[in-house]
Design a protein around this motif. Structure first.
Motif, short mmCIF file in Angstrom:
data_model
loop_
_atom_site.label_atom_id
_atom_site.label_comp_id
_atom_site.label_asym_id
_atom_site.label_seq_id
_atom_site.Cartn_x
_atom_site.Cartn_y
_atom_site.Cartn_z
N SER A 1 16.51 -27.83 25.37
CA SER A 1 16.99 -29.17 25.03
C SER A 1 17.82 -29.72 26.20
CB SER A 1 17.84 -29.13 23.76
OG SER A 1 19.05 -28.44 23.99
N ASN A 2 18.04 -31.02 26.17
CA ASN A 2 18.92 -31.64 27.16
C ASN A 2 20.35 -31.48 26.65
OD1 ASN A 2 20.46 -33.24 28.79
ND2 ASN A 2 18.99 -34.92 28.86
N ILE A 3 21.07 -30.53 27.22
CA ILE A 3 22.41 -30.22 26.74
C ILE A 3 23.37 -31.40 26.92
CG2 ILE A 3 22.16 -27.73 27.02
CD1 ILE A 3 23.77 -27.92 29.62
N PHE A 4 23.04 -32.34 27.77
CA PHE A 4 23.91 -33.49 28.02
C PHE A 4 23.71 -34.62 27.01
CE2 PHE A 4 23.36 -31.19 31.98
CZ PHE A 4 24.67 -30.83 32.19
N HIS B 1 28.06 -21.86 27.53
CA HIS B 1 29.26 -22.68 27.42
C HIS B 1 30.54 -21.87 27.23
CE1 HIS B 1 25.99 -25.43 26.75
NE2 HIS B 1 25.65 -24.76 25.67
N THR B 2 30.40 -20.54 27.15
CA THR B 2 31.57 -19.71 26.81
C THR B 2 31.80 -18.50 27.70
OG1 THR B 2 30.30 -18.32 25.28
CG2 THR B 2 31.33 -20.32 24.36
N SER B 3 30.79 -18.05 28.45
CA SER B 3 30.87 -16.71 29.03
C SER B 3 31.21 -16.69 30.52
CB SER B 3 29.58 -15.94 28.81
OG SER B 3 29.72 -14.65 29.36
N THR C 1 29.47 -32.59 22.74
CA THR C 1 30.27 -32.59 23.96
C THR C 1 30.55 -31.18 24.48
OG1 THR C 1 31.31 -34.64 23.23
CG2 THR C 1 32.42 -33.45 24.99
N TYR C 2 30.80 -30.22 23.57
CA TYR C 2 31.11 -28.86 24.02
C TYR C 2 29.94 -28.22 24.76
CZ TYR C 2 28.73 -27.28 19.72
OH TYR C 2 27.82 -27.06 18.72
N ARG C 3 28.73 -28.74 24.60
CA ARG C 3 27.57 -28.20 25.30
C ARG C 3 27.41 -28.77 26.72
NH1 ARG C 3 24.43 -25.30 21.56
NH2 ARG C 3 24.69 -26.00 19.41
N HIS C 4 28.24 -29.73 27.07
CA HIS C 4 28.11 -30.38 28.38
C HIS C 4 28.65 -29.51 29.51
CE1 HIS C 4 28.01 -34.64 26.40
NE2 HIS C 4 27.07 -33.83 25.94
N HIS C 5 29.48 -28.54 29.20
CA HIS C 5 30.01 -27.65 30.24
C HIS C 5 29.21 -26.36 30.27
CE1 HIS C 5 32.51 -24.50 32.02
NE2 HIS C 5 32.81 -25.47 32.87
#
Length: 150
Positions: free
Chosen positions: A103-106, A81-83, A110-114
């Motif tokens: 895990s299901n990131i969705f 999500h950051t790199s 919310t920040y894990r959705h991208h």
């Protein structure tokens, strides 16, 4: 002999089995490695399985894979999500990449959705626990058994 498939794991995955088992399950990273190794053997493939908590080390391994591997399976953990650096390395590797998440990131914050990793990936598997690594290996073997367009 065909090149190996690199299976790379990012930060905190060394804590699998102890860290939030309700989210990530009870399998340890050693369990995941053993499962992936057994599936790779069944598929007639070899894997290089690694984990690092350091972004630069993951980037170095992705760059190494450009010449040494036939494809990359990557669970970049929070770096997903950051790199942008990992994304740039994946794009420069010019290899098939399958992004995996236990895990299901969705269904999470919310920040894990991208995912920056998704922009450099051929496909994404999430929410299936350790089984996702097996499915990624099956897909990677299929993808790399065909002549690749470059």
């Amino acid at each position: 002999m065909a090149k190996p498939i690199y299976v790379l794991n990012g930060p905190n995955l060394n804590l699998l089995g102890r860290r939030e088992p309700s989210v990530y399950g009870t399998d340890t990273l050693d369990d995941v490695r053993d499962l992936a190794s057994a599936r790779a053997k069944q598929l007639g493939a070899e894997i290089v399985f690694r984990q690092s908590n350091h972004e630069g080390e993951l980037i170095d391994w992705i760059q190494e894979a450009r010449e040494a591997a036939r494809g990359i399976i990557l669970n970049a953990g929070a770096f997903t999500h950051t790199s942008i650096g990992i994304l740039d390395a994946l794009q420069a590797a010019e290899l098939p990449v399958i992004e995996v998440h236990l895990s299901n990131i969705f269904k999470r914050e919310t920040y894990r959705h991208h995912s920056y990793v998704s922009l450099g990936s051929t496909g994404v598997i999430c929410g299936l626990g350790a089984k996702g690594y097996e499915l990624a290996l099956e897909a990677m073997v299929q993808l790399t058994s065909k002549p690749q367009k470059r």
